[in-house]
Motif scaffolding. Sequence first.
Motif, PDB file in Angstrom:
ATOM      1  N   PRO A 112      -4.874  36.231 -63.070  1.00 47.60           N
ATOM      2  CA  PRO A 112      -3.560  36.812 -62.758  1.00 47.60           C
ATOM      3  C   PRO A 112      -3.294  38.105 -63.526  1.00 47.60           C
ATOM      4  N   ASP A 113      -3.640  38.120 -64.825  1.00 44.55           N
ATOM      5  CA  ASP A 113      -3.423  39.336 -65.625  1.00 44.55           C
ATOM      6  C   ASP A 113      -4.311  40.478 -65.151  1.00 44.55           C
ATOM      7  N   LEU A 114      -5.551  40.141 -64.762  1.00 43.04           N
ATOM      8  CA  LEU A 114      -6.475  41.157 -64.273  1.00 43.04           C
ATOM      9  C   LEU A 114      -5.942  41.799 -62.994  1.00 43.04           C
ATOM     10  N   ILE A 115      -5.435  40.965 -62.076  1.00 41.59           N
ATOM     11  CA  ILE A 115      -4.921  41.485 -60.800  1.00 41.59           C
ATOM     12  C   ILE A 115      -3.663  42.323 -61.037  1.00 41.59           C
ATOM     13  N   LYS A 116      -2.801  41.863 -61.964  1.00 45.03           N
ATOM     14  CA  LYS A 116      -1.600  42.653 -62.307  1.00 45.03           C
ATOM     15  C   LYS A 116      -1.995  44.003 -62.873  1.00 45.03           C
ATOM     16  N   ALA A 117      -2.997  43.999 -63.768  1.00 45.06           N
ATOM     17  CA  ALA A 117      -3.443  45.261 -64.395  1.00 45.06           C
ATOM     18  C   ALA A 117      -4.011  46.206 -63.341  1.00 45.06           C
ATOM     19  N   LEU A 118      -4.790  45.681 -62.402  1.00 47.93           N
ATOM     20  CA  LEU A 118      -5.347  46.526 -61.332  1.00 47.93           C
ATOM     21  C   LEU A 118      -4.228  47.115 -60.471  1.00 47.93           C
ATOM     22  N   ALA A 119      -3.235  46.281 -60.153  1.00 49.31           N
ATOM     23  CA  ALA A 119      -2.145  46.736 -59.283  1.00 49.31           C
ATOM     24  C   ALA A 119      -1.336  47.852 -59.935  1.00 49.31           C
ATOM     25  N   LYS A 120      -1.294  47.869 -61.277  1.00 47.00           N
ATOM     26  CA  LYS A 120      -0.519  48.901 -61.987  1.00 47.00           C
ATOM     27  C   LYS A 120      -1.224  50.256 -61.976  1.00 47.00           C
ATOM     28  N   ILE A 121      -2.558  50.250 -61.828  1.00 48.24           N
ATOM     29  CA  ILE A 121      -3.298  51.519 -61.802  1.00 48.24           C
ATOM     30  C   ILE A 121      -3.085  52.175 -60.447  1.00 48.24           C
ATOM     31  N   LYS A 122      -2.807  53.481 -60.468  1.00 48.09           N
ATOM     32  CA  LYS A 122      -2.689  54.191 -59.182  1.00 48.09           C
ATOM     33  C   LYS A 122      -4.030  54.143 -58.451  1.00 48.09           C
ATOM     34  N   ASP A 123      -3.993  54.152 -57.119  1.00 42.82           N
ATOM     35  CA  ASP A 123      -5.223  54.092 -56.331  1.00 42.82           C
ATOM     36  C   ASP A 123      -6.089  55.317 -56.632  1.00 42.82           C
ATOM     37  N   PHE A 124      -7.414  55.105 -56.647  1.00 38.31           N
ATOM     38  CA  PHE A 124      -8.298  56.209 -57.022  1.00 38.31           C
ATOM     39  C   PHE A 124      -9.672  56.083 -56.354  1.00 38.31           C
ATOM     40  N   TYR A 125     -10.397  57.215 -56.441  1.00 45.81           N
ATOM     41  CA  TYR A 125     -11.815  57.270 -56.068  1.00 45.81           C
ATOM     42  C   TYR A 125     -12.569  57.810 -57.281  1.00 45.81           C
ATOM     43  N   MET A 126     -13.727  57.182 -57.593  1.00 47.21           N
ATOM     44  CA  MET A 126     -14.475  57.591 -58.783  1.00 47.21           C
ATOM     45  C   MET A 126     -15.966  57.560 -58.482  1.00 47.21           C
ATOM     46  N   GLU A 127     -16.706  58.498 -59.052  1.00 46.11           N
ATOM     47  CA  GLU A 127     -18.173  58.492 -58.945  1.00 46.11           C
ATOM     48  C   GLU A 127     -18.779  58.295 -60.330  1.00 46.11           C
ATOM     49  N   LEU A 128     -19.760  57.418 -60.380  1.00 50.05           N
ATOM     50  CA  LEU A 128     -20.411  57.067 -61.630  1.00 50.05           C
ATOM     51  C   LEU A 128     -21.909  57.242 -61.441  1.00 50.05           C
ATOM     52  N   LYS A 129     -22.512  58.175 -62.193  1.00 48.91           N
ATOM     53  CA  LYS A 129     -23.938  58.445 -62.028  1.00 48.91           C
ATOM     54  C   LYS A 129     -24.741  57.708 -63.090  1.00 48.91           C
ATOM     55  N   TRP A 130     -25.766  56.987 -62.649  1.00 46.27           N
ATOM     56  CA  TRP A 130     -26.668  56.261 -63.554  1.00 46.27           C
ATOM     57  C   TRP A 130     -28.026  56.945 -63.528  1.00 46.27           C
TER      58      TRP A 130
END
Length: 443
Positions: A112-130
């Motif tokens: 529940p806390d994880l889902i609440k924390a995700l919902a508080k973050i504004k929607d985004f797109y991110m690229e992560l290079k490995w």
Amino acid sequence: MSSSVCNKEDDSFPLHECVFVGDVRKLSSLLRYNDITQKDKHGNTALHLAIMLGRKECVQLLLAHGAPVKVKNLAGWSPLAEAISYGDRQTISSLVRKLKQQAREQMDRRRPDLIKALAKIKDFYMELKWDFHSWVPLVSRILPSDVCKIYKAGSGIRLDTTLVDFTDMKWERGDISFIFQGEKPPGEALTVLDNKAKVYQRVRYEETENEIEDEVDILMSSDILAAQMSTKGILFSRAQSGWIFREDRKETVAGLYKSDIYTITGLVLESRKRREHLSTDDLQKNKAIIESLTKGNTQNLDTNGEPTRRASLNPPPESGVDWETYISSPPGQYPSLGRELVYKESSRNFRATIAMSDEFPLSVDMLLNVLEVIAPFKHFAKLRQFVAMKLPKGFPVKIDIPILPTVTAKITFQKFDFRENILPDMFIIPEDYTEDPLRFPDL
């Protein structure tokens, strides 16, 4: 076994002493008002001792009262590692089940806390290079690289990758999407899509009996392994540039984020291996057995078509060690209580760099929430473990981390945008995809 009653007043580890002398009745009564998670001076819990001493009734009683399975002693060994060494199949099977149950319960508590924390973050797109590298000659040439694309909308996350997983110098290429739908029940929240084969697999919440018994066979046929990143002596110091006039090094990462560069020293990857439970014959046969099981193939079948399971080992001889000798030994140096260890260890020091930026729009806490959702990918779990450390000020936009003893990964956050127009369709399984519950056997 002795039935002598353990003395709570004279010792600070009453559960441990009851286990040592095999006093099941007294143990049962003491469990009502003693801490089942307590470790003794050697880092052992009562469950560790019950397993090493072969006290099966004590093991089952402790598990029934919720004794933690994912806990390590001073030597870095868990109760499950000690159970594999002792070789009793029923005990190993009980521990595997309890370990999975406790992991599910922990995730359910945090969910529940994880889902609440995700919902508080504004929607985004991110690229992560490995980018993966090795100090072993020629190995770096064959190691993969990948750009992960991460979309976040509401309590949903989608990760697109060409690298399915990365373990033990093996990796699988593909066109894979990992989807988390936070509003769905736990058993339906995680899905992996194979976009080439147009199939999907739900990351299952619970394993079948056969899958658990297959896992027990693999554990009983394999080396006992423990690997961890030790950060006890880790130091972050500002990297310097210039020959004559030295100054703190700075860098603009991905052409976007002005960053301070730090050198990391004292990061050690420790690897330990035990095989006292394996015979010479085992070592020759096991590679084929493990490869077969990890590919989802059941090994040998009996006349009824049931898999032939690995039998329990003969128990090791009684140690003859009494409680006073055990508890008065120097920390971590008690006499052997089970099989004599066949043991090998290695450690490798890593010197790496990290770029910290105040300009990245995501916080480290937010990143940890996102990475927790993507944890089934082992290389992401390593990244999460690293980022959870006490880092210098800012956000880690470029990091070097050890993945395996011979392999490091350079991870670069090369793009980030807050977006309001991420389509809900991205988090839905396409209608023309069919379910294949065995597409990714390790998930």
